[in-house]
Write an enzyme that holds these catalytic residues in place. Structure first.
Site, mmCIF file in Angstrom:
data_model
loop_
_atom_site.group_PDB
_atom_site.id
_atom_site.type_symbol
_atom_site.label_atom_id
_atom_site.label_comp_id
_atom_site.label_asym_id
_atom_site.label_seq_id
_atom_site.Cartn_x
_atom_site.Cartn_y
_atom_site.Cartn_z
ATOM 1 N N GLU A 19 0.881 -1.175 0.000
ATOM 2 C CA GLU A 19 0.000 0.000 0.000
ATOM 3 C C GLU A 19 0.909 1.213 0.000
ATOM 4 O O GLU A 19 1.471 1.564 1.038
ATOM 5 C CB GLU A 19 -0.881 0.014 1.257
ATOM 6 C CG GLU A 19 -1.838 -1.151 1.387
ATOM 7 C CD GLU A 19 -3.004 -1.067 0.430
ATOM 8 O OE1 GLU A 19 -3.162 -0.030 -0.256
ATOM 9 O OE2 GLU A 19 -3.756 -2.043 0.342
ATOM 10 N N CYS A 50 -2.377 9.087 2.513
ATOM 11 C CA CYS A 50 -2.103 8.568 1.162
ATOM 12 C C CYS A 50 -3.283 8.850 0.253
ATOM 13 O O CYS A 50 -3.092 9.112 -0.936
ATOM 14 C CB CYS A 50 -1.812 7.077 1.231
ATOM 15 S SG CYS A 50 -3.086 6.149 2.083
HETATM 16 P P1 NAP Z 1 8.291 5.127 4.730
HETATM 17 O O1 NAP Z 1 9.466 5.983 4.955
HETATM 18 O O2 NAP Z 1 8.297 4.238 3.554
HETATM 19 O O3 NAP Z 1 8.101 4.270 6.067
HETATM 20 C C1 NAP Z 1 7.084 3.312 6.188
HETATM 21 C C2 NAP Z 1 7.618 2.139 6.987
HETATM 22 O O4 NAP Z 1 8.616 1.470 6.223
HETATM 23 C C3 NAP Z 1 8.298 2.549 8.286
HETATM 24 O O5 NAP Z 1 8.063 1.549 9.249
HETATM 25 C C4 NAP Z 1 9.766 2.582 7.900
HETATM 26 O O6 NAP Z 1 10.634 2.420 9.002
HETATM 27 C C5 NAP Z 1 9.848 1.420 6.952
HETATM 28 N N1 NAP Z 1 10.905 1.492 5.951
HETATM 29 C C6 NAP Z 1 11.376 2.583 5.322
HETATM 30 N N2 NAP Z 1 12.316 2.224 4.420
HETATM 31 C C7 NAP Z 1 12.439 0.869 4.486
HETATM 32 C C8 NAP Z 1 13.239 -0.089 3.824
HETATM 33 N N3 NAP Z 1 14.107 0.262 2.875
HETATM 34 N N4 NAP Z 1 13.121 -1.389 4.152
HETATM 35 C C9 NAP Z 1 12.239 -1.763 5.105
HETATM 36 N N5 NAP Z 1 11.436 -0.899 5.771
HETATM 37 C C10 NAP Z 1 11.532 0.404 5.461
HETATM 38 O O7 NAP Z 1 6.963 5.969 4.614
HETATM 39 P P2 NAP Z 1 6.458 7.111 5.592
HETATM 40 O O8 NAP Z 1 7.166 8.365 5.253
HETATM 41 O O9 NAP Z 1 6.493 6.654 7.000
HETATM 42 O O10 NAP Z 1 4.919 7.194 5.195
HETATM 43 C C11 NAP Z 1 4.479 7.995 4.164
HETATM 44 C C12 NAP Z 1 4.216 7.200 2.904
HETATM 45 O O11 NAP Z 1 3.310 6.121 3.162
HETATM 46 C C13 NAP Z 1 3.553 8.048 1.853
HETATM 47 O O12 NAP Z 1 4.090 7.782 0.591
HETATM 48 C C14 NAP Z 1 2.111 7.608 1.928
HETATM 49 O O13 NAP Z 1 1.358 7.866 0.776
HETATM 50 C C15 NAP Z 1 2.264 6.156 2.195
HETATM 51 N N6 NAP Z 1 1.025 5.601 2.743
HETATM 52 C C16 NAP Z 1 0.283 4.752 1.985
HETATM 53 C C17 NAP Z 1 -0.922 4.245 2.459
HETATM 54 C C18 NAP Z 1 -1.749 3.293 1.650
HETATM 55 O O14 NAP Z 1 -2.627 2.654 2.231
HETATM 56 N N7 NAP Z 1 -1.570 3.180 0.359
HETATM 57 C C19 NAP Z 1 -1.350 4.628 3.726
HETATM 58 C C20 NAP Z 1 -0.579 5.501 4.475
HETATM 59 C C21 NAP Z 1 0.611 5.986 3.975
HETATM 60 P P3 NAP Z 1 11.390 3.684 9.657
HETATM 61 O O15 NAP Z 1 10.359 4.577 10.211
HETATM 62 O O16 NAP Z 1 12.248 3.053 10.700
HETATM 63 O O17 NAP Z 1 12.161 4.313 8.534
#
Ligand code: NAP
Length: 458
Positions: free
Chosen positions: A232, A266
């Site tokens: 997602e 999102c």
């Molecule tokens: P993010 O940086 O991708 O982090 C999300 C999760 O992934 C966190 O637990 C993060 O851990 C972990 N993570 C990051 N890089 C990783 C990697 N290379 N390998 C494994 N795990 C990793 O995203 P965010 O900034 O927290 O959230 C915003 C994004 O989420 C936006 O793009 C938003 O649109 C999307 N989102 C999508 C939905 C949906 O349902 N489609 C819903 C909500 C949000 P750390 O915090 O330790 O880095």
């Protein structure tokens, strides 16, 4: 990134957490495996009773849980309360519906395939790793956890590093309802450790909600391990307004759709695509309401928009706006970070966008709206579909034939007609293109992490 609760309203570190060491991670994975073996011998009715009891616990602590969310990531208290309420509703929803969603399907005419009887049954897949974001710290997790546990799976959670309190709250919630210890375990680990967890043979699948880059990395590892993944990811949802729309309702909803959760959703509407015949009228109403938004302390009931959740998030959104402004975009509202403590960014509206601007393609994860003027419905659909994302969409039109045109044309996992995108457990949720694959919620979400087993009997 440190695992820490940092209040975005002040920028002060409230509490820092030691990551779990190898032994503690091992202990938790062992617990999850042991709980899986126990859940195998439980009925839907037993799990439903535990899930409802956990929902009652959360409901009883709703104010405390909401305040925790507001402190940790800056959403307004009203929004935090609504998030908690949605979790409670979804826990009860899956408690009531899991057995129906996972009912076996008999083959109508088994003799046609040489059998006396034939059927397909859903079975739990095992322990699932959930990698989750901070923007809805309880809800994002719950929409995976409630169906997964009701299916008889167990879950381990790697939550975003800036919401450890939410992670630890969820760590015990299901146990407090009666689920066996280990049915759901939080791992306080950095993202660099996720790869090894996916490779662990006890983990059978992974679900990630977050950015595209995290999704690519996690799904890449899962693919190498031949383990199922659900992604997602981000979105840049269109909100289309056509001449037959009720402009007062459309503009009021547009402001909510963009500014909900301080712009960090999102499925927030991010691009407002407005027919030229009503463009000026719509923009006037939209700007008037943006101007009335109260930006401030999210703990205050009167606040509409709080701070961004992280300092980096504010830096990113400011860079997107600056890039557009430098390349000639008009800033109709906002466009700056106010002085003072906290990671605030003023509600912003950009017009006059051109294809060389980053915001035309990238996701604006903060309170920034882009507006586009279009000549007809074909151009509206083309602009709506021009990003690499395809999460959800909204269309305002009173013309049923036109509504159906957009339902067919929009490349998205959802279309909301005369409303804004909202997630409900009753409806499927997920994207196409770079917004990810797989579905959460509804009957589809609970089946993602099940083995559909065919049973043929001669
Ligand atoms: P993010 O940086 O991708 O982090 C999300 C999760 O992934 C966190 O637990 C993060 O851990 C972990 N993570 C990051 N890089 C990783 C990697 N290379 N390998 C494994 N795990 C990793 O995203 P965010 O900034 O927290 O959230 C915003 C994004 O989420 C936006 O793009 C938003 O649109 C999307 N989102 C999508 C939905 C949906 O349902 N489609 C819903 C909500 C949000 P750390 O915090 O330790 O880095």
């Amino acid at each position: 990134m440190p695992i820490a609760t940092i209040n975005p309203t002040t920028g002060e570190t409230v509490e820092q957490y030691e990551p779990h060491d190898t032994a503690e991670v091992e202990r938790r994975l062992t617990q999850a495996a042991a709980a899986l073996a126990m859940l195998k011998h439980t009925t839907f009715a037993q799990r439903a009773a535990w899930m409802k009891a956990a929902a009652d616990v959360l409901e009883g602590e709703a104010d405390k849980a909401a305040a925790m969310l507001t402190l940790e990531m800056g959403k307004t208290l009203a929004s935090a309360r609504s998030e908690v309420g949605k979790c409670v509703h979804s826990m009860r929803f899956y408690a009531d519906n899991a057995e129906k969603f996972l009912a076996e399907t008999p083959v109508d005419d088994p003799s046609s395939i040489g059998a006396v009887s034939a059927r397909m049954v859903w079975q739990p897949i095992g322990t699932v790793l959930a990698v989750m974001p901070w923007n809805f710290p309880l809800w994002q997790v719950m929409r995976f956890a409630a169906p997964a546990l009701m299916a008889g799976n167990t879950g381990v959670l790697k939550h975003a590093s800036n919401v450890p309190r939410a992670a630890l709250y969820l760590d015990t919630l299901f146990e407090r309802g009666g689920f066996p210890v280990g049915s759901f375990r939080a791992l306080l680990i950095p993202s660099a450790d996720v790869e090894n967890i996916i490779k662990d043979p006890r983990i059978r699948a992974v679900t990630l909600t977050g950015s595209e880059s995290a999704g690519r990395s996690v799904a890449g590892t899962a693919g190498q391990q031949v383990k199922k993944s659900v992604l997602e990811l981000g979105g840049s949802d269109p909100f289309i307004v056509m001449p037959s729309a009720d402009l007062d309702a459309a503009s009021t909803t547009a402001v909510r759709a963009r500014m909900q959760n301080n712009g960090q959703s999102c499925v927030a509407a991010k691009r407002f695509i407005v027919h030229m015949d009503i463009y000026d009228d719509f923009i006037e109403r939209f700007l008037a309401q943006i101007g009335k938004l109260v930006v401030g302390d999210p703990m205050q009931e009167s606040t509409d928009v709080g701070p961004l959740a992280t300092e980096g998030g504010r830096r990113d959104i400011a860079a997107l706006v600056d890039d557009a402004r430098d390349k000639g975009a008009q800033v109709l509202a906002g466009g700056f970070a106010p002085d003072g403590p906290g990671w605030y960014y003023s509600p912003t509206v950009l017009a006059g966008l051109t294809d060389d601007m980053r915001i035309v393609q990238e996701e604006a994860f903060g309170p920034v709206a882009s507006v586009y003027r279009v000549a007809d419905r074909e151009e509206a659909a083309r602009v709506a579909n021009q990003t690499s994302f395809g999460l959800s969409s909204a269309v305002w039109s009173d013309d049923e034939e036109e509504q159906e045109y957009f339902v067919q044309e929009l490349g998205a996992g959802g279309v909301f007609l005369n409303g804004m995108t909202v997630s409900y457990p009753e409806l499927s949720f997920g994207g196409v293109k770079n917004s990810g694959y797989g579905r959460e919620l509804s009957f589809a979400g609970i089946r993602e992490f099940c083995n559909l087993k065919s049973v043929w009997k001669a």
